[in-house]
Write a protein that holds these residues in place. Structure first.
Motif, PDB file in Angstrom:
ATOM      1  N   SER A   1       0.855  -1.173   0.000  1.00 43.40           N
ATOM      2  CA  SER A   1       0.000   0.000   0.000  1.00 43.40           C
ATOM      3  C   SER A   1       0.896   1.230   0.000  1.00 43.40           C
ATOM      4  O   SER A   1       1.361   1.672   1.037  1.00 43.40           O
ATOM      5  CB  SER A   1      -0.891   0.001   1.239  1.00 43.40           C
ATOM      6  N   PRO A   2       1.169   1.758  -1.182  1.00 43.02           N
ATOM      7  CA  PRO A   2       2.192   2.798  -1.299  1.00 43.02           C
ATOM      8  C   PRO A   2       1.932   3.989  -0.384  1.00 43.02           C
ATOM      9  O   PRO A   2       2.859   4.607   0.102  1.00 43.02           O
ATOM     10  CB  PRO A   2       2.095   3.210  -2.765  1.00 43.02           C
ATOM     11  N   GLY A   3       0.658   4.270  -0.134  1.00 43.95           N
ATOM     12  CA  GLY A   3       0.323   5.425   0.695  1.00 43.95           C
ATOM     13  C   GLY A   3       0.921   5.330   2.080  1.00 43.95           C
ATOM     14  O   GLY A   3       1.162   6.338   2.739  1.00 43.95           O
ATOM     15  N   LEU A   4       1.164   4.122   2.539  1.00 46.91           N
ATOM     16  CA  LEU A   4       1.674   3.953   3.897  1.00 46.91           C
ATOM     17  C   LEU A   4       3.142   4.372   4.016  1.00 46.91           C
ATOM     18  O   LEU A   4       3.645   4.533   5.107  1.00 46.91           O
ATOM     19  CB  LEU A   4       1.510   2.499   4.342  1.00 46.91           C
ATOM     20  N   ARG A   5       3.813   4.533   2.892  1.00 44.55           N
ATOM     21  CA  ARG A   5       5.204   4.997   2.962  1.00 44.55           C
ATOM     22  C   ARG A   5       5.288   6.506   3.160  1.00 44.55           C
ATOM     23  O   ARG A   5       6.307   7.026   3.558  1.00 44.55           O
ATOM     24  CB  ARG A   5       5.949   4.650   1.664  1.00 44.55           C
ATOM     25  N   HIS A   6       4.218   7.183   2.787  1.00 44.05           N
ATOM     26  CA  HIS A   6       4.255   8.636   2.890  1.00 44.05           C
ATOM     27  C   HIS A   6       3.932   9.085   4.297  1.00 44.05           C
ATOM     28  O   HIS A   6       3.202   8.427   5.010  1.00 44.05           O
ATOM     29  CB  HIS A   6       3.255   9.253   1.909  1.00 44.05           C
ATOM     30  N   LYS A   7       4.433  10.248   4.667  1.00 47.75           N
ATOM     31  CA  LYS A   7       4.120  10.794   5.975  1.00 47.75           C
ATOM     32  C   LYS A   7       2.634  11.135   6.023  1.00 47.75           C
ATOM     33  O   LYS A   7       2.058  11.625   5.064  1.00 47.75           O
ATOM     34  CB  LYS A   7       4.963  12.042   6.255  1.00 47.75           C
ATOM     35  N   HIS A   8       2.004  10.837   7.139  1.00 52.83           N
ATOM     36  CA  HIS A   8       0.558  10.891   7.197  1.00 52.83           C
ATOM     37  C   HIS A   8       0.065  11.460   8.497  1.00 52.83           C
ATOM     38  O   HIS A   8       0.750  11.391   9.506  1.00 52.83           O
ATOM     39  CB  HIS A   8       0.012   9.465   7.105  1.00 52.83           C
ATOM     40  N   TYR A   9      -1.158  11.940   8.467  1.00 58.49           N
ATOM     41  CA  TYR A   9      -1.921  12.183   9.699  1.00 58.49           C
ATOM     42  C   TYR A   9      -1.257  13.163  10.640  1.00 58.49           C
ATOM     43  O   TYR A   9      -1.547  13.189  11.821  1.00 58.49           O
ATOM     44  CB  TYR A   9      -2.140  10.864  10.466  1.00 58.49           C
ATOM     45  N   SER A  10      -0.337  13.984  10.160  1.00 58.70           N
ATOM     46  CA  SER A  10       0.469  14.759  11.083  1.00 58.70           C
ATOM     47  C   SER A  10      -0.022  16.180  11.250  1.00 58.70           C
ATOM     48  O   SER A  10      -0.188  16.897  10.266  1.00 58.70           O
ATOM     49  CB  SER A  10       1.909  14.835  10.580  1.00 58.70           C
ATOM     50  N   PRO A  11      -0.207  16.599  12.485  1.00 63.53           N
ATOM     51  CA  PRO A  11      -0.382  18.022  12.734  1.00 63.53           C
ATOM     52  C   PRO A  11       0.985  18.696  12.625  1.00 63.53           C
ATOM     53  O   PRO A  11       2.005  18.013  12.527  1.00 63.53           O
ATOM     54  CB  PRO A  11      -0.906  18.061  14.163  1.00 63.53           C
ATOM     55  N   ARG A  12       1.011  20.040  12.656  1.00 61.78           N
ATOM     56  CA  ARG A  12       2.311  20.716  12.670  1.00 61.78           C
ATOM     57  C   ARG A  12       3.001  20.496  14.012  1.00 61.78           C
ATOM     58  O   ARG A  12       4.225  20.436  14.106  1.00 61.78           O
ATOM     59  CB  ARG A  12       2.138  22.217  12.409  1.00 61.78           C
ATOM     60  N   ALA A  13       2.187  20.378  15.057  1.00 64.75           N
ATOM     61  CA  ALA A  13       2.734  20.133  16.396  1.00 64.75           C
ATOM     62  C   ALA A  13       3.437  18.772  16.451  1.00 64.75           C
ATOM     63  O   ALA A  13       3.128  17.878  15.680  1.00 64.75           O
ATOM     64  CB  ALA A  13       1.603  20.147  17.424  1.00 64.75           C
ATOM     65  N   ARG A  14       4.358  18.657  17.395  1.00 62.26           N
ATOM     66  CA  ARG A  14       5.009  17.377  17.655  1.00 62.26           C
ATOM     67  C   ARG A  14       4.020  16.499  18.421  1.00 62.26           C
ATOM     68  O   ARG A  14       3.309  16.967  19.304  1.00 62.26           O
ATOM     69  CB  ARG A  14       6.252  17.630  18.516  1.00 62.26           C
ATOM     70  N   VAL A  15       3.944  15.219  18.048  1.00 58.38           N
ATOM     71  CA  VAL A  15       3.025  14.301  18.722  1.00 58.38           C
ATOM     72  C   VAL A  15       3.826  13.327  19.578  1.00 58.38           C
ATOM     73  O   VAL A  15       4.801  12.722  19.122  1.00 58.38           O
ATOM     74  CB  VAL A  15       2.166  13.531  17.693  1.00 58.38           C
ATOM     75  N   VAL A  16       3.425  13.204  20.841  1.00 57.03           N
ATOM     76  CA  VAL A  16       4.085  12.271  21.758  1.00 57.03           C
ATOM     77  C   VAL A  16       3.021  11.324  22.311  1.00 57.03           C
ATOM     78  O   VAL A  16       1.947  11.779  22.724  1.00 57.03           O
ATOM     79  CB  VAL A  16       4.759  13.028  22.932  1.00 57.03           C
ATOM     80  N   ILE A  17       3.281  10.032  22.301  1.00 58.47           N
ATOM     81  CA  ILE A  17       2.328   9.071  22.864  1.00 58.47           C
ATOM     82  C   ILE A  17       2.649   8.898  24.340  1.00 58.47           C
ATOM     83  O   ILE A  17       3.739   8.436  24.695  1.00 58.47           O
ATOM     84  CB  ILE A  17       2.405   7.721  22.126  1.00 58.47           C
ATOM     85  N   GLY A  18       1.727   9.311  25.214  1.00 46.54           N
ATOM     86  CA  GLY A  18       1.967   9.186  26.648  1.00 46.54           C
ATOM     87  C   GLY A  18       1.010  10.050  27.445  1.00 46.54           C
ATOM     88  O   GLY A  18       0.336  10.926  26.884  1.00 46.54           O
ATOM     89  N   ARG A  19       0.972   9.828  28.755  1.00 49.89           N
ATOM     90  CA  ARG A  19       0.030  10.554  29.626  1.00 49.89           C
ATOM     91  C   ARG A  19       0.729  11.506  30.580  1.00 49.89           C
ATOM     92  O   ARG A  19       0.115  12.015  31.508  1.00 49.89           O
ATOM     93  CB  ARG A  19      -0.787   9.541  30.434  1.00 49.89           C
ATOM     94  N   GLU A  20       2.047  11.714  30.385  1.00 50.43           N
ATOM     95  CA  GLU A  20       2.772  12.591  31.314  1.00 50.43           C
ATOM     96  C   GLU A  20       3.399  13.769  30.608  1.00 50.43           C
ATOM     97  O   GLU A  20       4.612  13.807  30.388  1.00 50.43           O
ATOM     98  CB  GLU A  20       3.863  11.783  32.039  1.00 50.43           C
ATOM     99  N   PRO A  21       2.587  14.765  30.254  1.00 49.94           N
ATOM    100  CA  PRO A  21       3.110  15.956  29.564  1.00 49.94           C
ATOM    101  C   PRO A  21       4.209  16.602  30.398  1.00 49.94           C
ATOM    102  O   PRO A  21       4.067  16.732  31.616  1.00 49.94           O
ATOM    103  CB  PRO A  21       1.893  16.882  29.474  1.00 49.94           C
ATOM    104  N   SER A  22       5.296  17.009  29.740  1.00 49.82           N
ATOM    105  CA  SER A  22       6.393  17.582  30.516  1.00 49.82           C
ATOM    106  C   SER A  22       6.365  19.107  30.521  1.00 49.82           C
ATOM    107  O   SER A  22       7.111  19.730  31.244  1.00 49.82           O
ATOM    108  CB  SER A  22       7.733  17.068  29.993  1.00 49.82           C
ATOM    109  N   ASP A  23       5.470  19.714  29.704  1.00 50.32           N
ATOM    110  CA  ASP A  23       5.366  21.169  29.844  1.00 50.32           C
ATOM    111  C   ASP A  23       3.915  21.619  29.834  1.00 50.32           C
ATOM    112  O   ASP A  23       3.057  20.999  29.202  1.00 50.32           O
ATOM    113  CB  ASP A  23       6.188  21.884  28.769  1.00 50.32           C
ATOM    114  N   ARG A  24       3.639  22.734  30.525  1.00 49.47           N
ATOM    115  CA  ARG A  24       2.279  23.227  30.717  1.00 49.47           C
ATOM    116  C   ARG A  24       1.677  23.820  29.442  1.00 49.47           C
ATOM    117  O   ARG A  24       0.470  24.026  29.373  1.00 49.47           O
ATOM    118  CB  ARG A  24       2.287  24.294  31.821  1.00 49.47           C
TER     119      ARG A  24
END
Ligand code: TXA
Ligand code: MG
Length: 308
Positions: free
Chosen positions: A217-240
């Motif tokens: 599925s060639p589409g899966l090689r392309h960058k996808h679903y991304s906001p401009r913000a950095r995305v981190v998977i987790g529940r402990e944000p390190s900045d307010r």
């Protein structure tokens, strides 16, 4: 180009018949449609969303008979999946007919076919009277759109028309299954889960979802679903100043927050939340990880791609 906003399916379909590009709602995400059999119309889709030419499009149908115009040698596995999951959030990849231009399939001899179940999508497709090729209605690389306002934000002035429907009910793109070979393979996770697929076709394989591999599925090689913000998977944000989305409270305070009721609503809210964070200029978005069953598997897949 002036982009017409309408909730009239006939008015929107008239643009398709004239070879123009129209965004329309489905139960998964909004699509960016044009006539499948018209190369010039297809070219306009790639141009409008700045999509790489090696990423194939899905053909959308309203009647099962339209499969005969698009596909040849439809496998037993494809027929079984279609029998159970059409109309709905599943795309089956089958061998394409000679009439389907290679521009639509990015040079592949196969085509993805899907019959949306959302009523306004089916009415629109019926009014078009032809299968409609449609990728997600976002600028390439941005999150898929789940509201007509998000489509407008990305594509105003670049497409002929937006069919205004409600916010989409699932919020993640369809499950994609490759069915043109001997062993059916899952290419993209979606709300039709691997468990449900195996209930119908037991020998289905988990596809090559590795981004650098020889992806089917060639589409899966392309960058996808991304906001401009950095995305981190987790529940402990390190900045307010960060944002958080999940189904439980984050372990630290954040500037912007969305707690969804359950995993289904989390999936539905995700892409719009990404866009809201971008509008607010948020730098980092923390996303709670969820169990990888049912739609949770598709949600984790999108989170990982966004976090790359
Ligand atoms: O829910 C959805 O599927 C939405 C709505 C509008 O239907 N559409 C959508 O399209 O997400 P798009 O183009 O954003 O994603 C299509 C995915 C891509 O990963 C593409 O590479 C894959 O399906 N695909 C399409 N045709 C294929 C083919 N012939 N062989 C393998 N993969 C294919
Ligand atoms: Mg897309």
């Amino acid at each position: 180009m002036k982009t017409v906003l309408t909730n009239d399916v006939e008015e929107a379909a008239a643009f398709i018949k004239r070879g123009e590009v129209v965004a329309f709602p489905t139960e998964t995400v909004y699509g960016l449609g044009a006539k499948v059999f018209d190369e010039q119309a297809i070219a306009k889709i790639f141009e409008a969303k700045q999509r790489p030419a090696d990423n194939p499009l899905i053909a959308h149908i309203s009647e099962i008979e339209q499969l005969d115009e698009l596909a040849i040698d439809v496998s037993t596995a494809a027929k079984e999946l279609i029998g159970v999951f059409f109309p709905g959030p599943l795309t089956v990849v089958v061998k394409k007919s000679a009439e389907v231009p290679l521009l639509a399939t990015a040079g592949l001899e196969t085509i993805g076919v899907r019959m949306p179940r959302l009523e306004i999508a089916r009415e629109f497709l019926r009014a078009c009277g032809t299968p409609v090729a449609a990728p997600s209605a976002n600028v390439s690389g941005r999150p898929s759109t789940t509201t007509w306002e998000a489509v407008y934000e990305d594509l105003d002035g670049r497409i002929a028309c937006i069919l205004q429907g409600d916010a989409t009910e699932i919020g993640l793109e369809s499950t994609v299954v490759e069915c043109s070979r001997d062993v059916p393979e899952l290419l993209r996770k979606g709300s039709v889960s691997i468990e449900q697929l195996r209930g119908v076709v037991p020998d289905i394989r988990l596809g090559e979802l590795d981004l650098d591999g020889p992806a089917l599925s060639p589409g899966l090689r392309h960058k996808h679903y991304s906001p401009r913000a950095r995305v981190v998977i987790g529940r402990e944000p390190s900045d307010r100043d960060a944002a958080f989305i999940g189904i439980h409270d984050p372990k630290k305070d954040v500037a912007y927050l969305r707690i969804s009721e359950d995993v289904e609503s989390y999936a539905r809210d995700l892409f719009e939340f990404f866009r809201q964070c971008d509008r607010r200029g948020i730098a980092t978005i923390y996303c709670e990880p969820v169990a990888e069953t049912g739609i949770g598997a598709a949600l984790m897949d999108r989170l990982r791609r966004a976090a790359e």
